[in-house]
Write a protein that holds these residues in place. Structure first.
Motif, PDB file in Angstrom:
ATOM      1  N   GLU A   1     -42.197 -42.702   1.287  1.00 47.06           N
ATOM      2  CA  GLU A   1     -43.542 -43.261   1.174  1.00 47.06           C
ATOM      3  C   GLU A   1     -43.630 -44.780   1.275  1.00 47.06           C
ATOM      4  OE1 GLU A   1     -45.093 -41.688  -2.454  1.00 47.06           O
ATOM      5  OE2 GLU A   1     -45.594 -39.738  -1.566  1.00 47.06           O
ATOM      6  N   GLN A   2     -42.558 -45.519   1.098  1.00 47.36           N
ATOM      7  CA  GLN A   2     -42.622 -46.973   1.178  1.00 47.36           C
ATOM      8  C   GLN A   2     -42.839 -47.436   2.633  1.00 47.36           C
ATOM      9  OE1 GLN A   2     -42.284 -49.018  -1.685  1.00 47.36           O
ATOM     10  NE2 GLN A   2     -42.451 -47.032  -2.700  1.00 47.36           N
ATOM     11  N   LYS A   3     -43.370 -48.645   2.783  1.00 48.94           N
ATOM     12  CA  LYS A   3     -43.591 -49.166   4.130  1.00 48.94           C
ATOM     13  C   LYS A   3     -42.298 -49.219   4.927  1.00 48.94           C
ATOM     14  CE  LYS A   3     -45.616 -52.971   6.738  1.00 48.94           C
ATOM     15  NZ  LYS A   3     -46.403 -54.234   6.689  1.00 48.94           N
ATOM     16  N   GLN A   4     -41.216 -49.672   4.283  1.00 48.56           N
ATOM     17  CA  GLN A   4     -39.908 -49.685   4.941  1.00 48.56           C
ATOM     18  C   GLN A   4     -38.990 -48.715   4.185  1.00 48.56           C
ATOM     19  OE1 GLN A   4     -39.421 -50.821   7.742  1.00 48.56           O
ATOM     20  NE2 GLN A   4     -37.223 -50.937   8.056  1.00 48.56           N
ATOM     21  N   SER A   5     -39.472 -47.470   4.068  1.00 46.14           N
ATOM     22  CA  SER A   5     -38.730 -46.428   3.365  1.00 46.14           C
ATOM     23  C   SER A   5     -37.412 -46.147   4.070  1.00 46.14           C
ATOM     24  CB  SER A   5     -39.557 -45.139   3.330  1.00 46.14           C
ATOM     25  OG  SER A   5     -39.658 -44.588   4.647  1.00 46.14           O
ATOM     26  N   LEU A   6     -36.581 -45.342   3.447  1.00 41.26           N
ATOM     27  CA  LEU A   6     -35.301 -45.024   4.073  1.00 41.26           C
ATOM     28  C   LEU A   6     -35.502 -44.240   5.372  1.00 41.26           C
ATOM     29  CD1 LEU A   6     -32.268 -45.456   3.587  1.00 41.26           C
ATOM     30  CD2 LEU A   6     -32.187 -43.129   2.699  1.00 41.26           C
ATOM     31  N   VAL A   7     -36.466 -43.348   5.405  1.00 42.90           N
ATOM     32  CA  VAL A   7     -36.747 -42.633   6.655  1.00 42.90           C
ATOM     33  C   VAL A   7     -37.206 -43.606   7.734  1.00 42.90           C
ATOM     34  CG1 VAL A   7     -38.305 -40.969   7.737  1.00 42.90           C
ATOM     35  CG2 VAL A   7     -37.180 -40.399   5.584  1.00 42.90           C
ATOM     36  N   GLU A   8     -38.030 -44.583   7.361  1.00 42.46           N
ATOM     37  CA  GLU A   8     -38.438 -45.596   8.342  1.00 42.46           C
ATOM     38  C   GLU A   8     -37.231 -46.417   8.805  1.00 42.46           C
ATOM     39  OE1 GLU A   8     -40.631 -47.728  10.978  1.00 42.46           O
ATOM     40  OE2 GLU A   8     -41.173 -45.879   9.930  1.00 42.46           O
ATOM     41  N   GLN A   9     -36.319 -46.744   7.880  1.00 43.12           N
ATOM     42  CA  GLN A   9     -35.121 -47.477   8.265  1.00 43.12           C
ATOM     43  C   GLN A   9     -34.239 -46.665   9.206  1.00 43.12           C
ATOM     44  OE1 GLN A   9     -32.958 -49.379   4.977  1.00 43.12           O
ATOM     45  NE2 GLN A   9     -34.837 -49.264   3.748  1.00 43.12           N
ATOM     46  N   SER A  10     -34.286 -45.348   9.097  1.00 42.82           N
ATOM     47  CA  SER A  10     -33.447 -44.522   9.970  1.00 42.82           C
ATOM     48  C   SER A  10     -33.850 -44.660  11.436  1.00 42.82           C
ATOM     49  CB  SER A  10     -33.516 -43.051   9.533  1.00 42.82           C
ATOM     50  OG  SER A  10     -34.771 -42.473   9.842  1.00 42.82           O
ATOM     51  N   ARG A  11     -35.104 -45.038  11.705  1.00 44.34           N
ATOM     52  CA  ARG A  11     -35.541 -45.185  13.099  1.00 44.34           C
ATOM     53  C   ARG A  11     -35.955 -46.615  13.447  1.00 44.34           C
ATOM     54  NH1 ARG A  11     -40.701 -41.196  12.225  1.00 44.34           N
ATOM     55  NH2 ARG A  11     -41.649 -42.295  10.480  1.00 44.34           N
ATOM     56  N   ASN A  12     -35.998 -47.494  12.429  1.00 42.23           N
ATOM     57  CA  ASN A  12     -36.421 -48.863  12.701  1.00 42.23           C
ATOM     58  C   ASN A  12     -35.921 -49.792  11.597  1.00 42.23           C
ATOM     59  OD1 ASN A  12     -37.724 -51.049  13.955  1.00 42.23           O
ATOM     60  ND2 ASN A  12     -39.580 -50.738  12.750  1.00 42.23           N
ATOM     61  N   ALA A  13     -34.604 -49.891  11.443  1.00 36.20           N
ATOM     62  CA  ALA A  13     -34.051 -50.824  10.465  1.00 36.20           C
ATOM     63  C   ALA A  13     -34.340 -52.252  10.906  1.00 36.20           C
ATOM     64  CB  ALA A  13     -32.545 -50.611  10.325  1.00 36.20           C
TER      65      ALA A  13
ATOM     66  N   PRO B   1     -23.736 -33.957  -9.750  1.00 33.49           N
ATOM     67  CA  PRO B   1     -24.907 -34.140  -8.896  1.00 33.49           C
ATOM     68  C   PRO B   1     -25.102 -32.990  -7.927  1.00 33.49           C
ATOM     69  CG  PRO B   1     -23.075 -35.463  -8.094  1.00 33.49           C
ATOM     70  CD  PRO B   1     -22.623 -34.855  -9.387  1.00 33.49           C
ATOM     71  N   CYS B   2     -26.333 -32.882  -7.442  1.00 32.73           N
ATOM     72  CA  CYS B   2     -26.672 -31.949  -6.371  1.00 32.73           C
ATOM     73  C   CYS B   2     -26.755 -32.738  -5.064  1.00 32.73           C
ATOM     74  CB  CYS B   2     -28.006 -31.269  -6.655  1.00 32.73           C
ATOM     75  SG  CYS B   2     -28.489 -30.048  -5.413  1.00 32.73           S
ATOM     76  N   PHE B   3     -26.288 -32.135  -3.976  1.00 25.71           N
ATOM     77  CA  PHE B   3     -26.273 -32.797  -2.680  1.00 25.71           C
ATOM     78  C   PHE B   3     -27.080 -31.992  -1.668  1.00 25.71           C
ATOM     79  CE2 PHE B   3     -22.425 -34.162  -4.794  1.00 25.71           C
ATOM     80  CZ  PHE B   3     -22.339 -35.513  -4.489  1.00 25.71           C
ATOM     81  N   TYR B   4     -27.752 -32.703  -0.785  1.00 25.39           N
ATOM     82  CA  TYR B   4     -28.339 -32.096   0.410  1.00 25.39           C
ATOM     83  C   TYR B   4     -28.011 -33.005   1.583  1.00 25.39           C
ATOM     84  CZ  TYR B   4     -31.585 -30.588   3.997  1.00 25.39           C
ATOM     85  OH  TYR B   4     -32.113 -30.161   5.181  1.00 25.39           O
ATOM     86  N   LYS B   5     -27.384 -32.450   2.617  1.00 26.20           N
ATOM     87  CA  LYS B   5     -26.996 -33.218   3.796  1.00 26.20           C
ATOM     88  C   LYS B   5     -27.310 -32.418   5.046  1.00 26.20           C
ATOM     89  CE  LYS B   5     -22.793 -35.002   1.498  1.00 26.20           C
ATOM     90  NZ  LYS B   5     -21.370 -35.365   1.725  1.00 26.20           N
ATOM     91  N   ASP B   6     -27.542 -33.149   6.130  1.00 25.02           N
ATOM     92  CA  ASP B   6     -27.630 -32.512   7.439  1.00 25.02           C
ATOM     93  C   ASP B   6     -27.293 -33.543   8.507  1.00 25.02           C
ATOM     94  OD1 ASP B   6     -27.924 -30.477   9.278  1.00 25.02           O
ATOM     95  OD2 ASP B   6     -29.838 -29.807   8.467  1.00 25.02           O
ATOM     96  N   THR B   7     -27.115 -33.052   9.738  1.00 21.88           N
ATOM     97  CA  THR B   7     -26.567 -33.888  10.804  1.00 21.88           C
ATOM     98  C   THR B   7     -27.622 -34.467  11.737  1.00 21.88           C
ATOM     99  OG1 THR B   7     -26.228 -31.915  12.168  1.00 21.88           O
ATOM    100  CG2 THR B   7     -24.374 -32.657  10.813  1.00 21.88           C
ATOM    101  N   GLY B   8     -28.867 -34.043  11.608  1.00 23.92           N
ATOM    102  CA  GLY B   8     -29.911 -34.562  12.476  1.00 23.92           C
ATOM    103  C   GLY B   8     -30.523 -35.841  11.939  1.00 23.92           C
ATOM    104  N   PRO B   9     -31.464 -36.414  12.665  1.00 26.99           N
ATOM    105  CA  PRO B   9     -32.167 -37.606  12.174  1.00 26.99           C
ATOM    106  C   PRO B   9     -33.009 -37.283  10.942  1.00 26.99           C
ATOM    107  CG  PRO B   9     -32.481 -37.314  14.543  1.00 26.99           C
ATOM    108  CD  PRO B   9     -31.881 -36.046  14.032  1.00 26.99           C
ATOM    109  N   ALA B  10     -33.047 -38.194  10.005  1.00 24.62           N
ATOM    110  CA  ALA B  10     -33.812 -37.967   8.774  1.00 24.62           C
ATOM    111  C   ALA B  10     -35.296 -37.797   9.059  1.00 24.62           C
ATOM    112  CB  ALA B  10     -33.583 -39.125   7.804  1.00 24.62           C
ATOM    113  N   TRP B  11     -35.812 -38.506  10.076  1.00 30.80           N
ATOM    114  CA  TRP B  11     -37.248 -38.485  10.314  1.00 30.80           C
ATOM    115  C   TRP B  11     -37.770 -37.133  10.811  1.00 30.80           C
ATOM    116  CZ3 TRP B  11     -34.232 -41.644  13.746  1.00 30.80           C
ATOM    117  CH2 TRP B  11     -34.118 -41.158  15.050  1.00 30.80           C
TER     118      TRP B  11
END
Length: 268
Positions: free
Chosen positions: A20-32, A56-66
């Motif tokens: 939800e942030q303007k420069q969220s982590l998902v936004e950084q994944s496509r526009n750092a 801890p619990c983990f969730y991972k995947d290999t595609g783009p976050a966005w």
């Protein structure tokens, strides 16, 4: 390189920082905006701690976050008082779940932005530095995962910052003898569920970016600021680490260079 963020404090939904942030982590994944790699699309990962669990619990995947619908669902419905999130830009190793951050062992989790130069030239020597009793946890092929396991072998439970500095220094030493420049670039976060640690370091003058910000109910650590509010983000200087206990920030020196010229055997 990569981008990451972490939160410690009052429980909050992961989506508040990850999406939800303007420069969220998902936004950084496509526009750092900071660093040489604007696209970070070689996988992603989350790690979060529940008060009812010791690991801890983990969730991972290999595609783009966005483009991951499950990431959006998990981030929307999951609230935690300590969590970490990472988007990956590979520096040479394969795009696979086992190479996605954060990495974990027991109650510990770890994520990294950086590299050890010429890693492909000394991978066998690097693996030999991992203690035998931890080698079954070597699931991927990155130097990041190896640094984490080597640090565990140095006694992270007793000395989380010192153990990590020794591990980073030893891997830097390998890169100096058998690899290439840059010998070490390192920005990282790691946690045991009660404390969150972050450190920044490089063998040259190009340490990966790392910032933190005090919020009303905790502290967020991020590879780059998540918003444009002036004066609220503090850049962690190279050669420093911080230890976070909710809103408390404790500073530490972080000096891997003191260990970079030694290949001392690891404790059993």
């Amino acid at each position: 390189m990569c981008r990451f963020l972490a939160w410690t404090g009052a429980p909050r939904y992961l989506e508040e920082l990850v999406i939800e942030q303007k420069q969220s982590l998902v936004e950084q994944s496509r526009n750092a905006l900071i660093g040489k790699t604007p696209i970070n699309a070689d996988g992603f990962g989350l790690a979060w701690y529940s008060p009812e669990r010791t690991v801890p619990c983990f969730y991972k995947d290999t595609g783009p976050a966005w483009s991951d619908a499950n990431l959006k669902q998990i981030a929307h419905h999951t609230k935690a008082g300590l969590f970490m999130a990472h988007v990956r830009a590979s520096t040479g190793t394969a795009t696979s779940r086992n190479n996605c951050h954060p990495f974990g062992h027991g109650r510990w989790s770890f994520m990294h932005n950086g590299q050890a130069g010429g890693h492909d030239r000394f991978r066998q020597r690097l693996d030999a530095m991992i203690p035998e009793h931890l080698y079954t946890q070597r699931l991927g092929a990155t130097e990041s995962e190896a640094i984490f396991l080597i640090a565990l072998g140095h006694g992270m439970a007793a000395d989380p910052v010192g153990a990590m500095a020794r591990a980073v220094g030893q891997v830097e030493g390998l890169a100096r003898r058998h690899g290439s420049t840059p010998h070490m670039r390192f920005a990282a976060c790691w946690s045991d569920g009660a404390r969150l640690f972050a450190a920044r370091y490089a063998s040259d003058r190009y340490a990966p970016s790392l910032y933190y910000r005090h919020c009303r109910k905790g502290v967020v650590v991020s590879s780059e600021p998540l918003d444009e509010v002036a004066g609220v983000w503090t850049e962690l200087p190279p050669g420093r680490a911080i230890e976070l206990r909710r809103s408390e920030v404790i500073g530490h020196d972080f000096d891997p260079a003191a260990h970079a010229m030694h290949e001392a055997p690891l404790p059993v």
